[in-house]
Design an enzyme around this catalytic site. Structure first.
Site, mmCIF file in Angstrom:
data_model
loop_
_atom_site.group_PDB
_atom_site.id
_atom_site.type_symbol
_atom_site.label_atom_id
_atom_site.label_comp_id
_atom_site.label_asym_id
_atom_site.label_seq_id
_atom_site.Cartn_x
_atom_site.Cartn_y
_atom_site.Cartn_z
ATOM 1 N NE ARG A 198 16.890 7.286 -16.817
ATOM 2 C CZ ARG A 198 17.657 8.352 -17.040
ATOM 3 N NH1 ARG A 198 18.963 8.238 -17.050
ATOM 4 N NH2 ARG A 198 17.097 9.526 -17.248
ATOM 5 C CE LYS B 149 5.459 -9.035 -4.808
ATOM 6 N NZ LYS B 149 4.303 -9.174 -3.868
ATOM 7 C CD GLU C 44 5.797 -13.867 6.125
ATOM 8 O OE1 GLU C 44 5.463 -14.775 5.344
ATOM 9 O OE2 GLU C 44 5.354 -12.710 6.067
ATOM 10 C CD GLU D 168 2.391 -10.599 -6.327
ATOM 11 O OE1 GLU D 168 2.854 -9.465 -6.387
ATOM 12 O OE2 GLU D 168 2.025 -11.133 -5.283
ATOM 13 N NE ARG E 39 6.614 -12.806 -5.864
ATOM 14 C CZ ARG E 39 7.749 -12.191 -6.156
ATOM 15 N NH1 ARG E 39 8.261 -12.254 -7.358
ATOM 16 N NH2 ARG E 39 8.392 -11.509 -5.236
ATOM 17 C CG ASN F 250 -0.144 -12.885 -0.989
ATOM 18 O OD1 ASN F 250 0.820 -12.409 -0.402
ATOM 19 N ND2 ASN F 250 -0.502 -12.518 -2.207
ATOM 20 C CG HIS G 168 0.349 -12.486 3.717
ATOM 21 N ND1 HIS G 168 0.761 -13.714 4.151
ATOM 22 C CD2 HIS G 168 1.431 -11.660 3.834
ATOM 23 C CE1 HIS G 168 2.045 -13.655 4.496
ATOM 24 N NE2 HIS G 168 2.469 -12.413 4.317
ATOM 25 C CG HIS H 44 -1.701 -7.560 4.161
ATOM 26 N ND1 HIS H 44 -1.571 -7.985 2.866
ATOM 27 C CD2 HIS H 44 -0.448 -7.546 4.683
ATOM 28 C CE1 HIS H 44 -0.289 -8.238 2.601
ATOM 29 N NE2 HIS H 44 0.409 -7.982 3.701
ATOM 30 C CG HIS I 207 3.982 -9.119 8.094
ATOM 31 N ND1 HIS I 207 2.848 -8.769 7.397
ATOM 32 C CD2 HIS I 207 4.582 -10.105 7.381
ATOM 33 C CE1 HIS I 207 2.771 -9.514 6.305
ATOM 34 N NE2 HIS I 207 3.812 -10.337 6.271
HETATM 35 N N1 LIG Z 1 10.000 -7.534 -0.272
HETATM 36 C C1 LIG Z 1 9.277 -8.538 0.162
HETATM 37 O O1 LIG Z 1 9.026 -9.491 -0.566
HETATM 38 C C2 LIG Z 1 8.777 -8.519 1.575
HETATM 39 C C3 LIG Z 1 8.256 -9.682 2.154
HETATM 40 C C4 LIG Z 1 7.871 -9.627 3.465
HETATM 41 C C5 LIG Z 1 7.990 -8.471 4.203
HETATM 42 N N2 LIG Z 1 8.496 -7.348 3.607
HETATM 43 C C6 LIG Z 1 8.661 -6.117 4.355
HETATM 44 O O2 LIG Z 1 9.557 -6.361 5.435
HETATM 45 C C7 LIG Z 1 9.298 -5.415 6.461
HETATM 46 C C8 LIG Z 1 9.338 -6.098 7.792
HETATM 47 O O3 LIG Z 1 10.593 -6.701 7.939
HETATM 48 P P1 LIG Z 1 11.260 -6.903 9.368
HETATM 49 O O4 LIG Z 1 10.294 -7.573 10.250
HETATM 50 O O5 LIG Z 1 12.567 -7.517 9.151
HETATM 51 O O6 LIG Z 1 11.304 -5.410 9.885
HETATM 52 P P2 LIG Z 1 12.492 -4.404 10.273
HETATM 53 O O7 LIG Z 1 13.453 -4.266 9.189
HETATM 54 O O8 LIG Z 1 11.789 -3.179 10.721
HETATM 55 O O9 LIG Z 1 13.182 -5.101 11.527
HETATM 56 C C9 LIG Z 1 12.457 -5.271 12.702
HETATM 57 C C10 LIG Z 1 13.156 -4.626 13.901
HETATM 58 O O10 LIG Z 1 14.314 -5.375 14.246
HETATM 59 C C11 LIG Z 1 15.454 -4.538 14.342
HETATM 60 N N3 LIG Z 1 16.574 -5.378 13.951
HETATM 61 C C12 LIG Z 1 16.848 -5.828 12.722
HETATM 62 N N4 LIG Z 1 17.868 -6.673 12.750
HETATM 63 C C13 LIG Z 1 18.259 -6.778 14.046
HETATM 64 C C14 LIG Z 1 19.269 -7.514 14.711
HETATM 65 N N5 LIG Z 1 20.042 -8.374 14.056
HETATM 66 N N6 LIG Z 1 19.384 -7.348 16.039
HETATM 67 C C15 LIG Z 1 18.563 -6.511 16.709
HETATM 68 N N7 LIG Z 1 17.585 -5.811 16.134
HETATM 69 C C16 LIG Z 1 17.435 -5.945 14.805
HETATM 70 C C17 LIG Z 1 15.149 -3.394 13.434
HETATM 71 O O11 LIG Z 1 15.875 -2.242 13.815
HETATM 72 C C18 LIG Z 1 13.649 -3.217 13.640
HETATM 73 O O12 LIG Z 1 13.422 -2.451 14.789
HETATM 74 C C19 LIG Z 1 7.972 -4.759 6.122
HETATM 75 O O13 LIG Z 1 8.209 -3.447 5.666
HETATM 76 C C20 LIG Z 1 7.417 -5.618 5.000
HETATM 77 O O14 LIG Z 1 6.625 -4.874 4.076
HETATM 78 C C21 LIG Z 1 8.890 -7.368 2.319
HETATM 79 ZN ZN LIG Z 2 4.404 -11.724 4.820
#
Ligand SMILES: NC(=O)c1ccc[n+]([C@@H]2O[C@H](COP(=O)([O-])OP(=O)(O)OC[C@H]3O[C@@H](n4cnc5c(N)ncnc54)[C@H](O)[C@@H]3O)[C@@H](O)[C@H]2O)c1
Ligand SMILES: [Zn+2]
Ligand SMILES: NC(=O)c1ccc[n+]([C@@H]2O[C@H](COP(=O)([O-])OP(=O)(O)OC[C@H]3O[C@@H](n4cnc5c(N)ncnc54)[C@H](O)[C@@H]3O)[C@@H](O)[C@H]2O)c1
Ligand SMILES: [Zn+2]
Lengths: 366, 366
Positions: free
Chosen positions: B125, B146, B188, B240, B244, B248, B251, B255, B268
């Site tokens: 929890r 989030k 971003e 949100e 917030r 987007n 987005h 999306h 993305h």
């Molecule tokens: N929580 C939130 O507010 C929020 C906001 C935006 C996006 N997201 C989420 O984030 C995710 C996308 O994030 P991302 O683009 O970081 O994706 P990811 O975590 O999949 O990383 C992208 C790729 O880079 C590789 N990688 C990561 N760090 C590395 C490094 N230092 N050197 C070499 N390779 C590396 C990973 O293995 C992966 O293949 C999505 O799931 C999205 O929904 C969440």
């Molecule tokens: Zn985004």
């Protein structure tokens, strides 16, 4: 019986519990009073047993009150408290178009309350939910905001603290409960007396017959009191940092017995009945008055609950199940010890050897 | 570059973000300063790519600092954000004896941050967690609390709002990022300028080359600013409910494009780059200055991000993907519209026909 209303005091997360005969008859207006407007989409989560007995009526009432009602019917039993079923519920929520403004309704016992509560806590990062408990044990699970599913390796280990908007506790729904679930649920009611209130413990003793035969007046009293004790403890310690541990009277040994017996062999109430007798016996060894044990044991027997450990279970297994519970350290363990009827203390240095002696005595059936 | 420290102001859930070259070198003392005492059990959750490059060093540093360190290595990719992997992580946590006092550490990009954050929110929890982001995109995902996993039917639909104890953002870890993830993450960063600050948008334009070539000084500035904008917005609207939504920008269309292209086809960042150009074009149609579009488009091109929609994608599919997003009502939809460079508004009555016209124009590649 008149409806009793209890407020669980948790600041902006406070919510009321309505207890009484036929309170579900006004479920629509109770929801509306809590800001859940007619027209809102609801998802009722229930299990097959409860669905067969009570679902149509609740769906009908909510429909009449102008709500959009979807349903999810799970298999009865502890195995339903899993991430797999959670994922399935979320799928139904998506299919029926539930959004952040929708509401989940848990119609069932503790299994459904815990599962549906965690689904509500997680769906779109949290939507509102309502508890409509249908077991006596659920007086315990529906108050306090602990929601969870099980992991194959441990119970209740994936969850949240998440409070409902309202608990609607209709004693009439309890009339269909199987006798074993009646007794099991009453074990937790009695526990709430033993940890908090000598008078209520006496009342339980005097009214055991009425409770076992599901006299609605007596049930309403008992559930009201049980919820009240739980609500008081929880208000003072929402996130389980201290005081809340007193609710675990009988549970250290009880959980170990459930695990060793194999889940489902002993009900939770049966296991903690033995656990509470064990704690009382331990109290005697620690120098607290001997009547704690005699009163506790007589009370459990009056409620037709078990008070001894089946000799077939190995003491080593029981001890190591407690160890697994992470409650041991250096031959000492945390134990909730009754110091009088209606009073307990959290003792963090109970000798494991003394606990072992109690287990052996309980197997002897003395 | 000097380490920059940013505070995310959320009352008792406030936490600091440390950004800088080599900040992970002092990960042990940073944890200790946040009340995570040496001796505490930690579980590092990471993915195979990141593990191969950075895990040993982090494990070594934490071990030297006196922590007990376990690891969980997931497959890279969005599919890892699932309840099945969550269950597996919880199993590892149980096997390594993590208790309520233990800490989860997310070492990776947004996938790992979201997954590990939700595991921490749910384990027993809720236990503490720490973000050690390793992608540029994670400046966005690591701020705001989030956390979530995906359901087979919808992204991010099972989760919580849950804040880390600290974010430790080491720009040096970014040097190993594949170029496509660099560009995607920078989309971003630029978005945070476009919604909030004209000067920072100009700075991004002037420093695009340094950013794309991973100049650590420039990266530190950009991440600091991106986190700051996000933190400000989130502080004002943690759950949100309103403001917030401006995050987007790009987005709604973005999306939809990700969904229609099939997840993984467009990153993305690529999808929202096109989405931001679309929003700017929409702004023009709505009577806002035409330079919003020209500046936005030029900026995305400078960052080598796509600005047109592949003609192979059907406009109908894109429109219905947006509809699925529940953002339509009576031919109107909620859209984040730029009203100047550095300013946006939440417009809840944008005509769907106008959006369709924009989609068609983007496919024309004008
Ligand atoms: N929580 C939130 O507010 C929020 C906001 C935006 C996006 N997201 C989420 O984030 C995710 C996308 O994030 P991302 O683009 O970081 O994706 P990811 O975590 O999949 O990383 C992208 C790729 O880079 C590789 N990688 C990561 N760090 C590395 C490094 N230092 N050197 C070499 N390779 C590396 C990973 O293995 C992966 O293949 C999505 O799931 C999205 O929904 C969440
Ligand atoms: Zn985004
Ligand atoms: N969240 C908490 O604080 C908390 C506290 C105590 C127990 N619990 C949980 O509660 C669960 C046990 O609760 P329970 O004993 O209510 O179990 P349960 O929900 O499985 O119900 C017991 C049985 O009674 C049936 N049933 C329920 N209502 C009925 C009715 N009105 N008529 C006929 N049959 C009915 C069910 O189908 C089931 O077979 C456990 O999973 C336990 O972990 C949670
Ligand atoms: Zn119990």
């Amino acid at each position: 019986m008149e409806t009793k209303i209890l407020n669980v005091d948790l600041g902006e997360r406070s919510y009321p519990i309505h207890i009484g005969e036929d309170v579900t008859a006004s479920i629509g207006s109770l929801l509306a009073d809590r800001g859940i407007k007619p027209g809102t989409s609801l998802l009722i989560v229930t299990d097959r047993n409860v669905a067969a007995l009570h679902l149509d009526r609740i769906v009908g009432l909510l429909g009449q009150a102008g709500y959009k009602v979807g349903t999810y019917i799970a298999e009865p039993g502890e195995a339903t408290k899993s991430l797999a079923v959670l994922q399935d519920i979320i799928g139904t929520a998506l299919d029926t178009g539930l959004d952040r403004n929708s509401v989940f309704i848990a119609l069932g016992g503790g299994v459904i309350g815990d599962l549906c509560g965690f689904a509500a806590a997680s769906y779109m990062r949290g939507v509102r939910f309502v508890q409509v408990p249908t077991t006596i044990l659920a007086h315990d699970s529906s108050v306090g905001g602990k929601v969870a599913v099980n992991h194959p390796k441990a119970k209740n280990v994936i969850g949240a603290f998440y409070q409902p908007e309202i608990v609607i506790y209709d004693t009439k729904l309890l009339l269909t409960l199987p006798p074993r679930d009646v007794r099991s649920g009453l074990a937790e009611v009695v526990k709430h007396g033993l940890i908090w209130d000598e008078d209520f413990t006496s009342w339980c003793n005097e009214n055991a017959g009425r409770l076992l035969s599901l006299d609605l007046e007596a049930l309403g009293e008992a559930l009201y009191f049980g919820c009240k004790v739980k609500a008081q403890v929880v208000s003072e310690d929402e996130k389980e940092n201290g005081l809340r541990a007193i609710l675990n009277l009988g549970h250290t040994l009880g959980h170990a017995l459930e695990a060793v017996a194999g889940y489902g062999e002993l009900t939770h109430g049966e296991a903690i009945s033995i656990g509470m007798v064990g704690a009382a016996r331990l109290a005697g060894k620690m120098g607290y008055p001997g009547d704690i044990h005699t009163v506790t044991k007589a009370l459990m027997e009056k409620f037709q609950l078990p008070v001894v450990i089946d000799a077939a279970y190995s003491t080593d297994d029981i001890m190591s199940a407690m160890q697994h519970d992470k409650k041991f350290r250096d031959g000492k363990m945390v134990y909730i010890v009754p110091t009088a009827i209606g009073k307990v203390k959290i003792d963090s240095s109970v000798s494991a050897d003394m606990v072992r002696a109690v287990v052996d005595e309980l197997k002897g059936g003395e």
